[in-house]
Design an enzyme around this catalytic site. Structure first.
Site, short mmCIF file in Angstrom:
data_model
loop_
_atom_site.label_atom_id
_atom_site.label_comp_id
_atom_site.label_asym_id
_atom_site.label_seq_id
_atom_site.Cartn_x
_atom_site.Cartn_y
_atom_site.Cartn_z
N SER A 32 -2.04 -0.17 8.63
CA SER A 32 -0.71 -0.66 8.31
C SER A 32 -0.56 -2.12 8.70
O SER A 32 -1.37 -2.65 9.45
CB SER A 32 0.34 0.17 9.05
OG SER A 32 0.04 0.20 10.43
N CYS A 33 0.49 -2.74 8.19
CA CYS A 33 0.83 -4.11 8.56
C CYS A 33 2.34 -4.27 8.42
O CYS A 33 3.01 -3.41 7.83
CB CYS A 33 0.14 -5.12 7.65
SG CYS A 33 -1.66 -5.17 7.75
N ASP A 34 2.85 -5.37 8.91
CA ASP A 34 4.27 -5.69 8.75
C ASP A 34 4.44 -7.19 8.56
O ASP A 34 3.81 -7.98 9.27
CB ASP A 34 5.06 -5.24 9.99
CG ASP A 34 5.09 -3.73 10.13
OD1 ASP A 34 5.95 -3.10 9.51
OD2 ASP A 34 4.22 -3.19 10.85
N GLU A 91 0.15 -6.48 2.33
CA GLU A 91 0.22 -5.13 2.88
C GLU A 91 -0.47 -4.16 1.92
O GLU A 91 -0.47 -4.36 0.71
CB GLU A 91 1.69 -4.67 3.01
CG GLU A 91 2.63 -5.69 3.61
CD GLU A 91 2.63 -5.65 5.11
OE1 GLU A 91 2.22 -4.62 5.65
OE2 GLU A 91 3.03 -6.65 5.72
#
Length: 419
Positions: free
Chosen positions: A7-9, A94
């Site tokens: 995941s990423c943000d 993302e």
């Protein structure tokens, strides 16, 4: 077998969401725990007619001119998880999955598209048109981690400049975009664009209708139409993180600063700062983009994992740049397992000097927590003072010194403290 929580943000704050007349960009890159992220700088360059560029897996035609870029990237690939160019553009990507199948073949990675957008885009919209044009011509696909087990995904992007931001969400060669001109916005590993569509692929709706995903009547809601019926676990997990990130942004809507953005990226209870099983936040970036074009953009990068245990170091584009080899990983040429066929059949040591020093320091902190806490406090104080000086310079309170050595000096100082 449970899917890993990859995941990423990405975050952005535009006035009046920001405390000052600045656009603030932030991103955490959450990747396999042992993956090394390096920080690399490439100057602006002119290229001859007919030149090609070797991306991670495929060759594509080169442009006549490319902008200077600073990139934070997994050391085994060509592209980047996030970065900026000398035109004041920042981009992060993302992973997402949609109803469109992920191509099993090798094409452009989303991370390749980040770098290509920065090298070729004069502003956020220009970078978006670069990415969507390349998507239509070359497609996206290929292994997204250094592992013999295939793993691929589609991509969403946050593209930011001094004036506006764009959210770009893709499904194969299809795409949709939303323009953001004020306030705060974040993206995570899910589709977020509903009916607020500013631009789209000309065949987006006709494909959705032909596939039976949309009946052609009423308002078109992209996230509802293109979200998979059985999304991967990581997309479901991202809903909590997306919601938590939105709450953190809204708490500071109207008072966002680079320091606040760093604190959001360091937030572990929300999951924004990831530390779960085989995955963690391996690199982080925060950028200050002043609306005033006479002022320089300031980009802060960690080049080490876990921003809660790393410091952000400032980078400014300058005519006189000092190379920072201590955050560049070793290169293995044609012997690199990422380049040999079949790929990823072995492992090599990609740790750069700062990464190694940081590893030793963390190990020592665990052995002697009191001493480690003291070192962490000293480094955070240095980060805080650096931030104050840069903001004073941007407000005209302090004269701007030669900025090209800032990142080099901070990396050098950090390594000395670790030793």
């Amino acid at each position: 077998m449970a899917e890993p929580p990859l995941s990423c943000d990405c975050f952005v704050s535009l006035p009046p969401g920001s405390h000052d007349d600045h656009v603030i960009f932030g991103k955490n890159s959450d990747r396999p725990r042992d993956e090394v992220q390096e920080v690399v700088y490439y100057p602006a360059a002119s290229h001859p007619a007919g030149a090609v560029v070797e991306c991670t897996y495929i060759q594509i035609p080169q442009m006549g001119h490319t902008h200077a870029v600073v990139l934070s990237r997994p050391a085994w690939l060509w592209g980047a998880e996030m970065g900026a160019n000398d035109q004041g553009v920042c981009i992060g990507n993302e992973a997402v999955w949609t109803r469109e199948p992920v191509s099993p073949g090798e094409a452009l990675l989303g991370m390749d598209l980040v770098r290509l957008g920065l090298e070729r885009g004069d502003n956020a919209w220009g970078a978006l048109t670069v990415i969507t044009g390349l998507l239509e011509e070359h497609g996206q696909g290929g292994p997204c981690r250094e592992d013999p087990e295939p793993f691929s995904y589609h991509n969403t992007f946050l593209l930011v400049d001094r004036n506006e931001a764009w959210v770009l969400e893709t499904a194969g060669k299809l795409w949709v975009a939303q323009k953001v001109t004020a306030g705060v916005k974040n993206i995570s590993n899910q589709l977020t664009i509903g009916t607020e569509i500013s631009a789209e692929h000309p065949e987006l709706r006709s494909v959705a209708q032909a596939q039976g995903w949309w009946n052609g009547e009423g308002e078109f809601n992209y996230s509802q139409v293109f979200s998979p019926e059985n999304p991967p676990a990581r997309m479901e997990l991202a809903k909590q993180r997306y919601s938590g990130g939105t709450q953190l942004l809204q708490q500071h809507d109207g008072s966002m600063t680079a320091e606040v953005m760093m604190s959001i990226l360091r937030d572990k209870p929300s999951g924004i700062c990831m530390d779960s099983g085989g995955f963690c936040t391996t690199g982080s970036m925060v950028s200050i983009l002043p609306r005033d074009p006479s002022l320089p953009c300031i980009h802060f990068l960690t080049a080490t994992p876990d921003p809660s245990r790393s410091i952000f170091k400032p980078f400014v584009f300058s005519e006189c740049m000092t190379p920072v080899s201590r955050v560049v990983s070793p290169h293995y040429g044609l012997d690199d397992p990422a380049r040999k066929q079949p790929r990823f059949q072995s492992q090599v040591d990609r740790r750069h000097s700062l990464y190694k020093a940081h590893q030793v320091a963390l190990s020592n902190m665990e052995t002697n927590p009191e001493e480690g806490d003291g070192l962490q406090e000293i480094l955070r104080d240095l980060e805080s003072q650096c931030l104050k000086d840069i903001l004073a310079m941007l407000s005209g309170e302090l004269p701007g010194e030669e900025l090209g050595d800032l990142f080099f000096d901070c990396v050098d100082t950090e390594i000395k403290f670790y030793q």
